[in-house]
Design an enzyme around this catalytic site. Structure first.
Site, short mmCIF file in Angstrom:
data_model
loop_
_atom_site.label_atom_id
_atom_site.label_comp_id
_atom_site.label_asym_id
_atom_site.label_seq_id
_atom_site.Cartn_x
_atom_site.Cartn_y
_atom_site.Cartn_z
N GLY A 70 0.81 -1.21 0.00
CA GLY A 70 0.00 0.00 0.00
C GLY A 70 0.85 1.26 0.00
N SER A 71 1.93 1.25 0.74
CA SER A 71 2.77 2.45 0.84
C SER A 71 3.34 2.82 -0.52
CB SER A 71 3.92 2.24 1.84
OG SER A 71 3.40 1.98 3.12
N ASN A 151 -7.76 4.04 8.89
CA ASN A 151 -7.19 2.86 9.54
C ASN A 151 -7.25 2.91 11.06
OD1 ASN A 151 -5.29 4.91 8.53
ND2 ASN A 151 -3.82 3.85 9.81
N GLN A 179 -7.74 0.00 3.71
CA GLN A 179 -8.60 -0.56 4.75
C GLN A 179 -9.95 -1.03 4.21
OE1 GLN A 179 -8.03 -1.22 8.02
NE2 GLN A 179 -5.91 -0.54 7.88
N SER A 199 -3.60 -3.16 -0.43
CA SER A 199 -2.50 -3.93 0.13
C SER A 199 -3.00 -5.30 0.58
CB SER A 199 -1.92 -3.17 1.32
OG SER A 199 -0.97 -3.97 1.99
N HIS A 201 -1.96 -7.61 2.68
CA HIS A 201 -1.94 -8.13 4.05
C HIS A 201 -3.05 -7.56 4.94
CE1 HIS A 201 0.13 -4.87 6.49
NE2 HIS A 201 0.44 -4.45 5.28
N THR A 237 11.62 -7.92 -10.88
CA THR A 237 10.97 -9.20 -11.17
C THR A 237 9.74 -9.36 -10.29
OG1 THR A 237 13.09 -10.10 -11.79
CG2 THR A 237 11.35 -11.69 -11.31
N CYS A 324 2.39 2.53 13.02
CA CYS A 324 3.50 3.40 12.64
C CYS A 324 3.74 4.46 13.69
CB CYS A 324 3.21 4.08 11.31
SG CYS A 324 2.14 3.13 10.26
C1 LIG Z 1 -1.60 -0.53 6.11
C2 LIG Z 1 -1.95 0.73 5.40
C3 LIG Z 1 -1.11 1.28 4.41
C4 LIG Z 1 0.25 0.70 4.11
O1 LIG Z 1 0.20 -0.52 3.42
P1 LIG Z 1 1.51 -1.44 3.39
O2 LIG Z 1 1.17 -2.54 2.46
O3 LIG Z 1 1.73 -1.91 4.80
O4 LIG Z 1 2.63 -0.58 2.88
C5 LIG Z 1 -1.51 2.41 3.74
N1 LIG Z 1 -2.70 2.99 4.02
C6 LIG Z 1 -3.54 2.50 4.94
C7 LIG Z 1 -4.85 3.16 5.17
C8 LIG Z 1 -3.19 1.36 5.67
O5 LIG Z 1 -4.03 0.89 6.59
#
Ligand SMILES: *Cc1c(COP(=O)(O)O)cnc(C)c1O
Length: 395
Positions: A70-71, A151, A179, A199, A201, A237, A324
């Site tokens: 996500g970042s 989040n 989210q 993202s 995870h 890759t 974070c």
């Molecule tokens: C977790 C999160 C991210 C970051 O995603 P990553 O895959 O951990 O880099 C960005 N934005 C929100 C709202 C999140 O909850």
């Protein structure tokens, strides 16, 4: 009892996501860029994943770019929109005060590069209206970036309405939907979303893999330079096992959104109702318009960190502020943005649950959390001042 209630930080991979990942690690090891049959087999699988993800959010496969999470997707979306804006002499960017740091810190960098960043206030409930966005848009606005759901406090924003405003005014609209993906219905075409981050995870997929959706015709700026992967826009890759696993996890979550929403929001509402009985506490965020799994409270007179440690000792994994932010002594920027004073913001607790949590776990948390809050208040000098009247209660 062990209760994992930190699903907004990360989720446990589903059985399906693990199986898919292992199967691709064991069987499909080719590099999708290789011309031989083993490589081409990997390329075919990659194309399948791109289609699966595209179908989940209502776009075309060519509009999907796989990233490291996500970042990275947030960074690339913002940097790309800024570059497009700059070429047209448009350097005004609209966002909100309670975005994820992947957005806020990228905006800070763009500000140093000469962009004007306008962060809309999010009010007590932690949301912005489409009218606020409409009023803020100027002829030199190049981007609106507003998260789909927060989040920390779980508020769900009026993304469709905001998308409509941006489309009508011809301004690029990006949403951090990390989210929301897999938990709420998303259709980028119907919702007029130009760019979107997600993202894996956060919906029971693996860590280190995500997606940037960018509408056809939006010229992306590379964050990672190198080979020609991802239509030349994201070198490196491809993480094939991760991507395949993410696609399976997203498809699975999206096929069960309504069912999960009903079950999880029922647990959430029980937890909220029970915790509200604790004196001098408050629910953070919008009571009505929130993520099904989000519970966020402020308890007066205690420190969120102490609360977390004691809950952990009882087997309850929760969070205070975001993953974070914890580790630093500053209170959460999100809680400050919704107007919580510093002292109150320090006493925050986020429980984020999912479809794997049970009624018994909710009962257990409802039994233990009030006890821990009372215990900590019993030792707190601030609480003493509050009950003796030396200090005024704020909640
Ligand atoms: C977790 C999160 C991210 C970051 O995603 P990553 O895959 O951990 O880099 C960005 N934005 C929100 C709202 C999140 O909850």
């Amino acid at each position: 009892m062990n209760v994992y209630a930190d699903n907004a930080a990360t989720t446990e991979m589903s059985r399906l996501a693990k199986d898919v990942m292992i199967s691709y690690m064991e069987n499909i090891y080719g590099n999708p860029s290789s011309l031989h049959s083993i490589g081409q087999r990997a390329a075919e699988e990659l194309a399948k994943a791109r289609k699966q993800v595209a179908d989940c959010i209502g776009c075309d496969p060519v509009e999907i770019y796989f990233t490291s999470g996500g970042s990275e997707a947030d960074n690339q979306a913002l940097v790309s929109a800024a570059a497009i804006g700059k070429r047209k002499g448009r350097k005004h960017i609209i966002s909100t005060a309670f975005e994820h740091h992947a957005v806020l810190h990228t905006l800070e960098r763009l500000e140093k590069e000469g962009f004007e960043i306008e962060l809309l206030p999010v009010g007590e409930k932690g949301t912005v209206t489409a009218k606020q966005v409409a009023d803020a848009i100027r002829p030199d606005t190049c981007l609106v970036t507003i998260m789909y759901a927060n989040n920390e406090i779980g508020s769900v924003l009026p993304i469709s309405e905001i998308g409509q405003v941006c489309r009508a005014k011809d301004v690029l609209f990006h949403t951090d939907a990390v989210q929301a993906a897999g938990h709420l219905h998303i259709n980028v075409k119907e919702q007029n979303i130009d760019m979107l981050s997600l993202s894996a995870h956060k919906f029971h997929g693996p860590k280190g893999v995500g997606v940037l959706y960018a509408k056809r015709g939006i010229f992306l700026t590379n964050i990672i330079e190198g080979g020609a992967q991802e239509r030349g826009k994201r070198a490196g890759t491809e993480n094939l096992p991760g991507i395949m696993s993410m696609a399976a996890a997203l498809e699975d979550s999206c096929s069960r959104i309504d069912e999960n929403y009903a079950a999880v929001s029922h647990l959430r509402d029980r937890l909220i109702e029970g915790l509200l009985k604790i004196p001098h506490c408050a629910l953070n965020g919008d009571p009505d318009n929130r993520l099904p799994g989000n519970i966020n409270f402020c308890f007066e007179g205690i420190e969120g960190e102490s609360l977390l440690l004691l809950l952990d000792a009882k087997g309850i994994c929760a969070s205070s502020g975001s993953a974070c932010t914890s580790g630093s002594l500053d209170p959460s920027h999100v809680l400050l943005a919704i107007g919580r004073p510093h002292e109150v913001a320090h006493g925050s607790l986020r429980l984020s649950i999912c479809e794997n949590n049970t009624e018994e776990e909710i009962d257990y948390m409802l039994e233990e959390i009030p006890k821990v809050v009372e215990y900590l208040r019993g030792m707190s000098p601030v609480w003493k001042d509050l009950i003796s009247g030396k200090k005024q209660f704020m909640l």
